[in-house]
Design an enzyme around this catalytic site. Sequence first.
Site, PDB file in Angstrom:
ATOM      1  N   ASP A  84      57.921 -35.933   0.310  1.00 24.81           N
ATOM      2  CA  ASP A  84      57.968 -36.879   1.270  1.00 24.81           C
ATOM      3  C   ASP A  84      58.636 -38.105   1.129  1.00 24.81           C
ATOM      4  O   ASP A  84      59.253 -38.368  -0.166  1.00 24.81           O
ATOM      5  CB  ASP A  84      56.349 -37.087   1.345  1.00 24.81           C
ATOM      6  CG  ASP A  84      55.727 -37.081   0.117  1.00 24.81           C
ATOM      7  OD1 ASP A  84      56.544 -37.282  -0.890  1.00 24.81           O
ATOM      8  OD2 ASP A  84      54.528 -36.839  -0.014  1.00 24.81           O
ATOM      9  N   ASN A 155      42.153 -38.100  -1.998  1.00 24.12           N
ATOM     10  CA  ASN A 155      41.714 -37.642  -0.959  1.00 24.12           C
ATOM     11  C   ASN A 155      41.928 -36.220  -0.720  1.00 24.12           C
ATOM     12  O   ASN A 155      41.658 -35.458   0.568  1.00 24.12           O
ATOM     13  CB  ASN A 155      41.851 -38.311   0.338  1.00 24.12           C
ATOM     14  CG  ASN A 155      43.329 -38.444   0.495  1.00 24.12           C
ATOM     15  OD1 ASN A 155      44.179 -37.792  -0.042  1.00 24.12           O
ATOM     16  ND2 ASN A 155      43.822 -39.123   1.596  1.00 24.12           N
ATOM     17  N   HIS A 157      45.193 -35.076  -0.491  1.00 27.13           N
ATOM     18  CA  HIS A 157      46.351 -34.661   0.219  1.00 27.13           C
ATOM     19  C   HIS A 157      47.406 -33.923  -0.447  1.00 27.13           C
ATOM     20  O   HIS A 157      47.363 -34.068  -1.820  1.00 27.13           O
ATOM     21  CB  HIS A 157      46.887 -35.918   0.783  1.00 27.13           C
ATOM     22  CG  HIS A 157      47.516 -37.111  -0.007  1.00 27.13           C
ATOM     23  ND1 HIS A 157      47.601 -38.361   0.467  1.00 27.13           N
ATOM     24  CD2 HIS A 157      48.011 -36.967  -1.165  1.00 27.13           C
ATOM     25  CE1 HIS A 157      48.094 -39.023  -0.555  1.00 27.13           C
ATOM     26  NE2 HIS A 157      48.651 -38.334  -1.649  1.00 27.13           N
ATOM     27  N   GLU A 162      47.641 -35.430   5.119  1.00 24.17           N
ATOM     28  CA  GLU A 162      46.229 -36.247   4.824  1.00 24.17           C
ATOM     29  C   GLU A 162      45.287 -35.488   5.611  1.00 24.17           C
ATOM     30  O   GLU A 162      45.557 -34.319   6.259  1.00 24.17           O
ATOM     31  CB  GLU A 162      46.328 -37.559   5.586  1.00 24.17           C
ATOM     32  CG  GLU A 162      47.475 -38.363   5.278  1.00 24.17           C
ATOM     33  CD  GLU A 162      47.271 -39.145   3.897  1.00 24.17           C
ATOM     34  OE1 GLU A 162      46.382 -38.425   2.963  1.00 24.17           O
ATOM     35  OE2 GLU A 162      47.804 -40.289   3.583  1.00 24.17           O
TER      36      GLU A 162
HETATM   37  C1  F6R Z   1      54.243 -37.555  -3.768  1.00 26.12           C
HETATM   38  C2  F6R Z   1      53.173 -36.722  -2.827  1.00 26.12           C
HETATM   39  C3  F6R Z   1      51.622 -37.033  -3.066  1.00 26.12           C
HETATM   40  C4  F6R Z   1      51.263 -37.327  -4.543  1.00 26.12           C
HETATM   41  C5  F6R Z   1      49.802 -37.974  -4.678  1.00 26.12           C
HETATM   42  C6  F6R Z   1      49.516 -38.129  -6.015  1.00 26.12           C
HETATM   43  O1  F6R Z   1      55.662 -36.954  -3.667  1.00 26.12           O
HETATM   44  O2  F6R Z   1      53.431 -35.848  -2.219  1.00 26.12           O
HETATM   45  O3  F6R Z   1      50.940 -36.063  -2.433  1.00 26.12           O
HETATM   46  O4  F6R Z   1      51.441 -36.272  -5.285  1.00 26.12           O
HETATM   47  O5  F6R Z   1      49.626 -38.977  -3.707  1.00 26.12           O
HETATM   48  O6  F6R Z   1      50.029 -39.411  -6.404  1.00 26.12           O
HETATM   49  P1  F6R Z   1      50.107 -39.877  -8.160  1.00 26.12           P
HETATM   50  O7  F6R Z   1      50.928 -38.853  -8.695  1.00 26.12           O
HETATM   51  O8  F6R Z   1      50.792 -41.244  -7.867  1.00 26.12           O
HETATM   52  O9  F6R Z   1      48.558 -40.165  -8.516  1.00 26.12           O
END
Ligand code: F6R
Length: 272
Positions: A84, A155, A157, A162
């Site tokens: 992303d 959450n 995701h 989401e």
């Molecule tokens: C990032 C992504 C997100 C993160 C998630 C956890 O490329 O796709 O899904 O993996 O938000 O983020 P952190 O690792 O910063 O807790």
Amino acid sequence: MPAEPILESSREGATILVFEDPLSACAVAAERIAATIRDRASNRRKAVLGLATGSTPEPVYERLVAIHKQESLSFANVVTYNLDEYYPISPFDRNSYRLYMHQKLFDSVDLPAASAHVLDGTAPAGFVDEVAAAYDRWIEADGGIDLQLLGIGRNGHIGFNEPSDLTIERAIALPTRLVSLHPTTIVDAARSFGGEDKVIRGAITMGIKTILAARSIVILAFGAGKESAVRDAILGPISPALPASLLRTRTAETTWLVDRAAARSIVAELSR
Ligand code: F6R
């Protein structure tokens, strides 16, 4: 040698490995990625990797750079697709995931520039849908993703897919596309953006369909903040309200690498 897990469990086709600490889990993830690259190279094939950003996988990239330098692991036959990117965002913005990838991995290994794909945060508004659709076509043209590295949001995701009230059938068919960030994601991003009001509200994310199609998935989750998302994804109902639970609709290999803190409320159940 990466550390041994303190617990290993299989559930609905997924393997769950619990480690004492995040570094041990990240070393295992890096070894898996290195093994995929070597295995594909020995068959004269390129390795197609799906990559995650965020704080969780940082040690994975550190370890991969070390393996590249110390064990001559070459990325010459690797193709990468990042999950992303914020939208809109400049690749020079300090919150850009393209910048992150250059800093953590791309600039330190011999990955050809043309093989490193990150969704384009600068695409003109009228072209975003085409940029997203082209991403899925390129992945398919490259033969699909061999190994997809994932983190998980508080959450639930995956990528920036989401929570939603879609049916399971519709959720697992979601392609790469433009999305709006969930309030929890905005709260979590506030620190790096310097305040909630400064967080970019949009993103282009690899779709759930694209993620689920990977031949192998390694998902990382560390810390108490991820505990409930991990529990619900592994033991709760399969539901688009908790996107990581949709990983259980896969028959292909899924491996959870979690630390003791993130696994706290499932250890007893998994040990049975
Ligand atoms: C990032 C992504 C997100 C993160 C998630 C956890 O490329 O796709 O899904 O993996 O938000 O983020 P952190 O690792 O910063 O807790």
